[in-house]
Motif scaffolding. Structure first.
Motif, PDB file in Angstrom:
ATOM      1  N   UNK A 151       1.190  -0.894  -0.003  1.00  0.00           N
ATOM      2  CA  UNK A 151       0.108  -0.304  -0.072  1.00  0.00           C
ATOM      3  C   UNK A 151       0.722   1.200  -0.017  1.00  0.00           C
ATOM      4  N   UNK A 152       1.910   1.807   0.523  1.00  0.00           N
ATOM      5  CA  UNK A 152       3.149   2.604   0.318  1.00  0.00           C
ATOM      6  C   UNK A 152       4.000   2.495  -0.857  1.00  0.00           C
ATOM      7  N   UNK A 153       3.866   1.802  -1.639  1.00  0.00           N
ATOM      8  CA  UNK A 153       4.790   1.492  -2.873  1.00  0.00           C
ATOM      9  C   UNK A 153       4.746   2.800  -3.217  1.00  0.00           C
ATOM     10  N   UNK A 154       2.760   3.656  -3.650  1.00  0.00           N
ATOM     11  CA  UNK A 154       2.907   4.455  -4.133  1.00  0.00           C
ATOM     12  C   UNK A 154       3.600   6.047  -3.342  1.00  0.00           C
ATOM     13  N   UNK A 155       3.290   5.538  -2.292  1.00  0.00           N
ATOM     14  CA  UNK A 155       3.672   6.638  -1.486  1.00  0.00           C
ATOM     15  C   UNK A 155       5.109   7.193  -1.750  1.00  0.00           C
ATOM     16  N   UNK A 156       5.497   5.280  -1.424  1.00  0.00           N
ATOM     17  CA  UNK A 156       7.456   6.101  -1.837  1.00  0.00           C
ATOM     18  C   UNK A 156       8.015   6.390  -3.281  1.00  0.00           C
ATOM     19  N   UNK A 157       6.796   6.073  -4.177  1.00  0.00           N
ATOM     20  CA  UNK A 157       7.391   6.616  -5.867  1.00  0.00           C
ATOM     21  C   UNK A 157       7.428   8.078  -5.670  1.00  0.00           C
ATOM     22  N   UNK A 158       5.944   8.930  -4.599  1.00  0.00           N
ATOM     23  CA  UNK A 158       6.105  10.116  -4.697  1.00  0.00           C
ATOM     24  C   UNK A 158       7.107  11.237  -4.110  1.00  0.00           C
ATOM     25  N   UNK A 159       6.968  10.316  -3.315  1.00  0.00           N
ATOM     26  CA  UNK A 159       8.500  11.334  -2.214  1.00  0.00           C
ATOM     27  C   UNK A 159       9.955  10.926  -2.997  1.00  0.00           C
ATOM     28  N   UNK A 160       9.489   9.452  -4.009  1.00  0.00           N
ATOM     29  CA  UNK A 160      11.327   9.796  -4.898  1.00  0.00           C
ATOM     30  C   UNK A 160      11.347  10.721  -6.075  1.00  0.00           C
ATOM     31  N   UNK A 161      10.252  11.040  -5.942  1.00  0.00           N
ATOM     32  CA  UNK A 161       9.523  12.368  -7.603  1.00  0.00           C
ATOM     33  C   UNK A 161      10.125  13.254  -6.802  1.00  0.00           C
ATOM     34  N   UNK A 162       9.604  13.931  -5.226  1.00  0.00           N
ATOM     35  CA  UNK A 162       9.741  14.876  -4.855  1.00  0.00           C
ATOM     36  C   UNK A 162      11.414  15.048  -4.572  1.00  0.00           C
ATOM     37  N   UNK A 163      12.057  14.723  -3.662  1.00  0.00           N
ATOM     38  CA  UNK A 163      13.595  14.401  -4.186  1.00  0.00           C
ATOM     39  C   UNK A 163      14.404  14.216  -4.722  1.00  0.00           C
ATOM     40  N   UNK A 164      13.807  14.645  -6.030  1.00  0.00           N
ATOM     41  CA  UNK A 164      14.723  14.687  -7.109  1.00  0.00           C
ATOM     42  C   UNK A 164      14.845  16.035  -7.273  1.00  0.00           C
TER      43      UNK A 164
END
Length: 458
Positions: free
Chosen positions: A224-237
């Motif tokens: 369930x937290x995979x989508x959240x992790x992907x959003x975080x990765x995009x923002x960190x870039x």
């Protein structure tokens, strides 16, 4: 509902909404009230939300002859200033910085820290270098107690708690199971001695299988937290892409982004009612930078754990601003924006009338981001650190000083705002120009008090 006021950190490190887990069980394991990965949006006129491009922060200029529709489409999350000019430093500035450095070093060497003195010094700006800002911020955020003899035990305990949380919540269920199994085997061998024999097989329950679809399954929660992790990765870039500390493909920058990812994902898992909202990465960045650049090697190595605890403490003062369902409540962002408008009216009614009625540039069109992100996108990085010295050291709380600075930002642009129309003023405030930060902070300090403020202390 989240209540305004000082939020005491519960026994479980990092949870800002005590009792949510119990409510979730009562609802039969239903989904969180707030959607994961929710993004901060600048608000448009007529209640329409202003969008932004998925993978970049930017501001599209508005032309004088643009239609209202063009203006609406052009409001974007601003692009951070790329200027890092600190200006000329006078001899008096150097002397003042050395005096503050000496005073803080002396204070930090005492067994009992005078926190009020630290606040007074920090309010004027903590000198760079020597790890002074890292220690000061930890004290101001109440991560360290005033008794320096307790620091070692406090740091060790909190760092161990963080390591345990990472092990429990960030590892995949299979990896966590292996870690626990290895620990059990090691403990068993130590009890029985080095006696050769068959190893016991660790069983896996049906609920812990990756293909399990049960809501109680550890794998279900993990996916369930995979989508959240992907959003975080995009923002960190795109977090401070002009700084090697955060950006690039070096092992150094990757390590720092990984630390931020761990902190933000762990926060989201511990706080499902808030989860992760775009912009939290900007609030975390100054904390991790300051703690990672501490000259104390042990503190720098543990910057991730310390940053997590201080990030949680800082957000506890403004967590309601990240909850869209609370926007119209007395503790939501719209109430805070109203307080800003009231503060401006009390200090300059002429400018307030011009913005509110003549040009109709409402606070939600520009100050929404100022407040929710603690001004972390409005200035260059050195200026952000200086502003945060004053935010964290304010005796009446972060939010009180934050509103004062926001009001001062308007007052310092008064002549330009009075000459401007809707488009010009909105462009100016969404792309705030370079300014003498010390002058800005002095204007903020000199403002009449915001009598409607419900000051929060950390």
């Amino acid at each position: 509902m989240l209540k305004k006021g000082k939020l005491k950190l519960p026994d479980r490190l990092g949870i800002l909404v005590p009792g949510f887990e119990d409510k979730e069980e009562e609802n039969g394991g239903s989904e969180p009230v707030f959607e994961s990965g929710e993004e901060l949006e600048i608000m448009e006129p007529n209640g329409v939300e202003l969008g932004h491009k998925e993978n970049e922060y930017e501001f599209d200029d508005l032309g004088v002859n643009d239609t209202v529709g063009d203006k609406v489409d052009a409001f974007r999350t601003r692009k951070r200033p790329d200027k890092n000019r600190s200006g000329q430093v006078s001899v008096m500035d150097v002397i003042a910085a050395e005096e503050k450095r000496s005073d803080l070093e002396h204070e930090f060497s005492q067994k009992e820290i005078n926190l009020e003195k630290v606040k007074r010094i920090a309010n004027k700006g903590v000198p760079d270098g020597g790890g002074l800002r890292a220690t000061a911020w930890k004290l101001l955020l109440c991560y360290l107690s005033p008794s320096s003899d307790m620091w070692e035990n406090e740091l060790t305990e909190n760092r161990q708690k963080y390591a345990k949380l990472k092990e429990e919540l960030l590892l995949s269920p299979s990896a966590y199971t292996r870690v626990r199994a290895d620990a059990m085997i090691s403990a068993e061998l130590s009890r029985e001695g080095d006696v050769a024999g068959p190893l016991k097989r660790q069983g896996i329950s049906h609920g812990d299988h990756p293909l399990s679809v049960g809501q109680a399954s550890a794998w279900d929660h993990y996916f369930k937290h995979t989508e959240i992790a992907e959003q975080i990765d995009r923002d960190l870039q795109r977090t401070h892409s002009d700084m090697k500390f955060f950006s690039g493909e070096s092992s150094f920058s990757k390590k720092n982004r990984e630390a931020m990812r761990n902190i933000l994902l762990l926060f989201a898992k511990l706080n499902p009612a808030i989860c992760y909202v775009q912009g939290m990465n900007e609030v975390l960045a100054p904390i991790l930078y300051v703690f990672s650049t501490d000259t104390d090697e042990q503190n720098a190595l543990n910057a991730e754990a310390d940053s997590f605890s201080c990030f949680v403490r800082l957000l506890s003062d403004s967590v309601d601003h990240f909850c869209q369902q609370l926007d119209n409540s007395p503790v939501g962002i719209l109430s805070t924006l109203s307080r800003l408008a009231k503060l401006l009216k009390e200090n300059d009614e002429e400018l307030w009338k011009h913005l509110e009625f003549t040009t109709q540039v409402k606070p939600q069109f520009y100050a929404f981001r100022w407040i929710t992100l603690l001004l972390s996108q409005e200035f260059n990085f050195p200026s952000i650190l200086r502003i945060w010295d004053s935010l964290l050291s304010n005796p009446f709380g972060v939010q009180d000083m934050l509103l004062r600075i926001c009001c001062a930002m308007l007052l310092c642009m008064k002549s330009r705002l009075l000459r401007g129309d809707f488009a010009a003023n909105l462009r100016l405030l969404q792309h705030y120009p370079d300014i003498n930060i010390e002058h800005l902070l002095q204007v903020a300090q000199d403002l009449s008090a915001d009598t409607s403020s419900c000051s929060l202390s950390l």
